[in-house]
Structures are given as C-alpha cells and as structure tokens.
Design an enzyme around this catalytic site. Sequence first.
Site, mmCIF file in Angstrom:
data_model
loop_
_atom_site.group_PDB
_atom_site.id
_atom_site.type_symbol
_atom_site.label_atom_id
_atom_site.label_comp_id
_atom_site.label_asym_id
_atom_site.label_seq_id
_atom_site.Cartn_x
_atom_site.Cartn_y
_atom_site.Cartn_z
ATOM 1 N N CYS A 136 32.957 36.525 42.443
ATOM 2 C CA CYS A 136 34.143 36.389 41.606
ATOM 3 C C CYS A 136 34.647 37.758 41.151
ATOM 4 O O CYS A 136 35.133 38.531 41.957
ATOM 5 C CB CYS A 136 33.847 35.455 40.440
ATOM 6 S SG CYS A 136 35.340 34.810 39.637
ATOM 7 N N HIS A 137 34.542 38.099 39.866
ATOM 8 C CA HIS A 137 34.901 39.449 39.416
ATOM 9 C C HIS A 137 33.722 40.418 39.560
ATOM 10 O O HIS A 137 33.890 41.625 39.363
ATOM 11 C CB HIS A 137 35.371 39.422 37.957
ATOM 12 C CG HIS A 137 36.734 38.828 37.783
ATOM 13 N ND1 HIS A 137 36.931 37.489 37.553
ATOM 14 C CD2 HIS A 137 37.964 39.394 37.813
ATOM 15 C CE1 HIS A 137 38.231 37.250 37.443
ATOM 16 N NE2 HIS A 137 38.884 38.382 37.594
ATOM 17 N N GLU A 167 44.116 35.534 39.975
ATOM 18 C CA GLU A 167 44.328 36.225 38.701
ATOM 19 C C GLU A 167 45.661 35.797 38.086
ATOM 20 O O GLU A 167 45.780 35.578 36.875
ATOM 21 C CB GLU A 167 44.297 37.741 38.909
ATOM 22 C CG GLU A 167 43.934 38.533 37.671
ATOM 23 C CD GLU A 167 42.495 38.320 37.233
ATOM 24 O OE1 GLU A 167 42.283 37.509 36.306
ATOM 25 O OE2 GLU A 167 41.586 38.974 37.780
#
Length: 233
Positions: A136-137, A167
């Site tokens: 993910c991030h 996002e």
Amino acid sequence: MSNAASRDRALIVLTSHGELGDTGRSTGFYLPEVAHPWKVFAEAGLTVDLVSVKGGEPPMDGHDPSDPVQQRFLEDPEMSAKLKNTPKPSEVDPSRYGIVLYAGGHGVMWDFPGNAELAAIGRQVYEQGGVVAAVCHGPAGLVDLTLSDGSHLVAGKRVAAFTNDEESAVGLTEVVPFLLADKLTERGAVHVPAPNFEANVVVDGRLVTGQNPASATGVAEAAVAALREQAKA
C-alpha cells in the site's frame, strides 16, 4: 542466505507519524496490513518482530474489530507486548531477518522517506539474500532505499503501490507530501497498477510489493515463497 537463522524471522516496519497533514485527522500504521501478514508469517513458522521509526508504541489506524485476524493480532500476548514497545531502527540487527515488510498507513508518507536508518535495514536484508516487501503506502520506505553501489533498489524493477487514482478516490491527493506511484517512477521503478482497491501483488525477484490493503495477505505469501526459493539457491 549466509545466515540460516535469519530465514525464520520477519520484521514488519511501522510508521510513528500520527497526523494526517493539516487535516486535523489522525493516521498511523494500517493495522490490517500488519495483522494479515503476521498471520501468514506465523503460519509459515516465522518469528515476527516489529520496528517503528521512533520506537515505543506507534499510532494505529484502520482497526476493524469485526476482523478476527486483527483481533487475534492485538490479543496475541507476544505481539501485543512487541507493539507496545517497538525498537527504533538503530536498535535492530538486520542480519537476523530473512524478510522485511514495510507496512502502510498514510503516516509512512511523512516518516519513511529520508530515514537513512530505516533504509539501511532494507539494504542489508536485501544484500544478504533476503526479501524486501512493502504494501500500500509502505513502498514509501523504498523511495530512498539505495544499495551499496548507490543505485535505488527499485530502479528497473516492477512494483505495485497505492496508485494516484486510489489517492484521489480517498480524497488525499492534496494532503500527502507526494504521490507515491510518481515518486517510485522517478526512482526508476516500473509501476504496475491494477483497478482501484483490487488486490495486486507484484514480484520482481526478492522485491515483493502490493498495491493496497487487499494485497496484504498476498504480499506476505509471496515474500515467504521468495524466501523459500532463495533458501534452495
């Protein structure tokens, strides 16, 4: 790998950043992206350790009490104790680990990049024949991860990460300090996106990345598979 003992340990990296820009909202590490990989690693016989940028008990986000895996993680005596008192990167010995997983949560966008000690963990694990994973991030931890020759780990490699479209879909394009997919591309990565919020795991040798929370289990499974493959080599 040179150190056989490190094949049976995995390290999950957590953010210590708890503020979502100037929105007044809280953030932190995203619990599902820790709990679900923990389950995979534990069932594969790996000991799981945690580390956070500042040490201590890191801020948590995304807790869903209806998810039995998250509840098992939080109620597990060993993991509960580790979560309440995480070491800082400088207090971790990377030679002990066959897998390092950079977990997500929006907080990582502020404190993973530019952290030399955090990057050093991934560098050593990778260069000793281990697996570097991120979800993910979490690939924000790869943005400034360079190898001993100065090249970026992601350069020329296929990667997945939270996409610009995702996002935008969560309304945080103007809040995060940069767009993760764009930054990875700047570092020479080949970003491989899938439709919003669908599971997407990309494996390029001993680099394993996933796009979003739905990819967390798959990232961990692929990391274990890559570690086992390396053990045969």
